[in-house]
Enzyme design. Structure first.
Site, short mmCIF file in Angstrom:
data_model
loop_
_atom_site.label_atom_id
_atom_site.label_comp_id
_atom_site.label_asym_id
_atom_site.label_seq_id
_atom_site.Cartn_x
_atom_site.Cartn_y
_atom_site.Cartn_z
N SER A 157 0.84 -1.20 0.00
CA SER A 157 0.00 0.00 0.00
C SER A 157 0.88 1.25 0.00
CB SER A 157 -0.95 -0.04 1.20
OG SER A 157 -1.96 0.91 1.08
N ASP A 252 -9.68 -3.67 -5.32
CA ASP A 252 -8.81 -2.63 -4.78
C ASP A 252 -8.89 -1.39 -5.67
OD1 ASP A 252 -6.79 -1.05 -3.72
OD2 ASP A 252 -5.33 -2.68 -3.63
N HIS A 282 -8.42 -4.63 -0.91
CA HIS A 282 -7.14 -4.12 -0.43
C HIS A 282 -6.87 -4.61 0.99
CE1 HIS A 282 -3.89 -1.08 -0.57
NE2 HIS A 282 -4.15 -0.90 0.72
#
Length: 311
Positions: A157, A252, A282
């Site tokens: 991320s 995501d 995600h």
């Protein structure tokens, strides 16, 4: 939306997330600690952990942990692990399970860096801390028992963003040399105009509106001329970067920018391996750690990292 059958019940039970997770950053940090607590063992017999500080870019100190495999000795690969968490939260107490897995499964010395967080410290504080940690790792490789030609960067991320940015920064500053970049569901583009950003809006999972708040919190509300060291998708030249692994998930909002970055790396003659997980959101692994899908996903990127570092 297609939801992987193994995740359907978990997805249905998810509560709504705050529309802006950065409006009360301390609450968000506490919520993340609570999410990760069941996954973080006070003692992991696979690794040893040393807590220390290293010199920062502004004469300050950066907290790091040095992780070593308990059963593997000799000169090992090195990994700079950069945690995620929207540039604002994450492994606040670290090292978390991903850093431990990298150490144990890849057989590497891991430096887990606690870079400065936004909104207290916006760009470029975090990336400069990561660069200082990379220089420290490379400069102390012999003392750390690390092979200097086998240093990788890894993160998920926001950590994936900082890892990609670090590769650009190290290339442009003439080093240190990075052998591999492992980018897990990375956020890369502050412009937030992809189809997945616009389409994935469900309030139970990280979504497009939340990504926009992430960039505003990291860069500030009145940003102009955003640097590629902040948002790597803005880099016009991706040549000369280290080989990459890129993980994406179907639900995501960051999916499309990561796929596009992979394509551009390939066009720049950078070796790229990709893994796409349909029907997963995600950071789904934290919500379904016992699922076969989470275990297979984690095993795949750890296997790729291990294989590359053994070259």
């Amino acid at each position: 939306m297609y939801i992987h059958p193994e995740l359907a019940d978990i997805f249905a039970a998810l509560p709504e997330r705050p529309e802006n997770p950065y409006a009360d950053i301390e609450a968000t940090r506490a919520s993340f600690r609570a999410l990760m607590a069941p996954l973080t063992s006070a003692h992991d017999p696979r690794v040893t952990v040393e807590h220390t500080t290293i010199p920062g870019p502004d004469g300050d100190k950066i907290s790091v942990q040095i992780l070593r495999p308990a059963e593997v000795h000799g000169v090992l690969p090195g990994v700079l692990y950069i945690h995620g968490g929207g540039f604002a939260y994450g492994e606040l107490d670290g090292p978390g399970p991903m850093a431990r897995d990298v150490c144990a499964e890849a057989g590497a010395v891991v430096v887990n860096v606690h870079y400065r967080l936004a909104p207290e410290h916006r760009f470029p504080a975090g990336i400069e801390d990561c660069y200082a940690a990379l220089r420290w790792l490379a400069g102390n490789a012999v003392d750390l028992g690390v092979a200097p030609e086998r240093i990788a960067v890894t993160g998920a991320s926001a950590g994936g963003c900082l890892s990609a940015a670090l590769c650009l920064l190290a290339r442009d500053r003439g080093g240190p040399e990075i052998a591999y970049q492992c980018l897990l569901v990375p956020c890369l583009d502050d412009r937030t105009q992809t189809a997945s950003i616009k389409r994935i809006t469900d309030g139970r999972i990280p979504n497009g509106p939340g990504v926009r708040h992430t960039w505003e919190n990291y860069l500030g509300p009145d940003r102009l001329d955003v640097s590629p060291y902040a948002a790597p998708a803005r880099a016009t030249d991706l040549s000369g970067l280290p080989p990459a692994y890129i993980l994406t998930c179907g639900l995501d909002p960051l999916r499309d920018e990561a796929l596009d970055y992979a394509r551009r790396l390939i066009e720049a003659e950078v070796p790229v391996e990709m893994r796409h997980v349909p029907g997963a959101w995600h950071f789904f692994e934290a919500y379904a750690p016992g699922s076969a899908l989470a275990k297979a996903t984690t095993a795949h990127w750890l296997g790729a990292l291990r294989t590359e570092l053994r070259h």
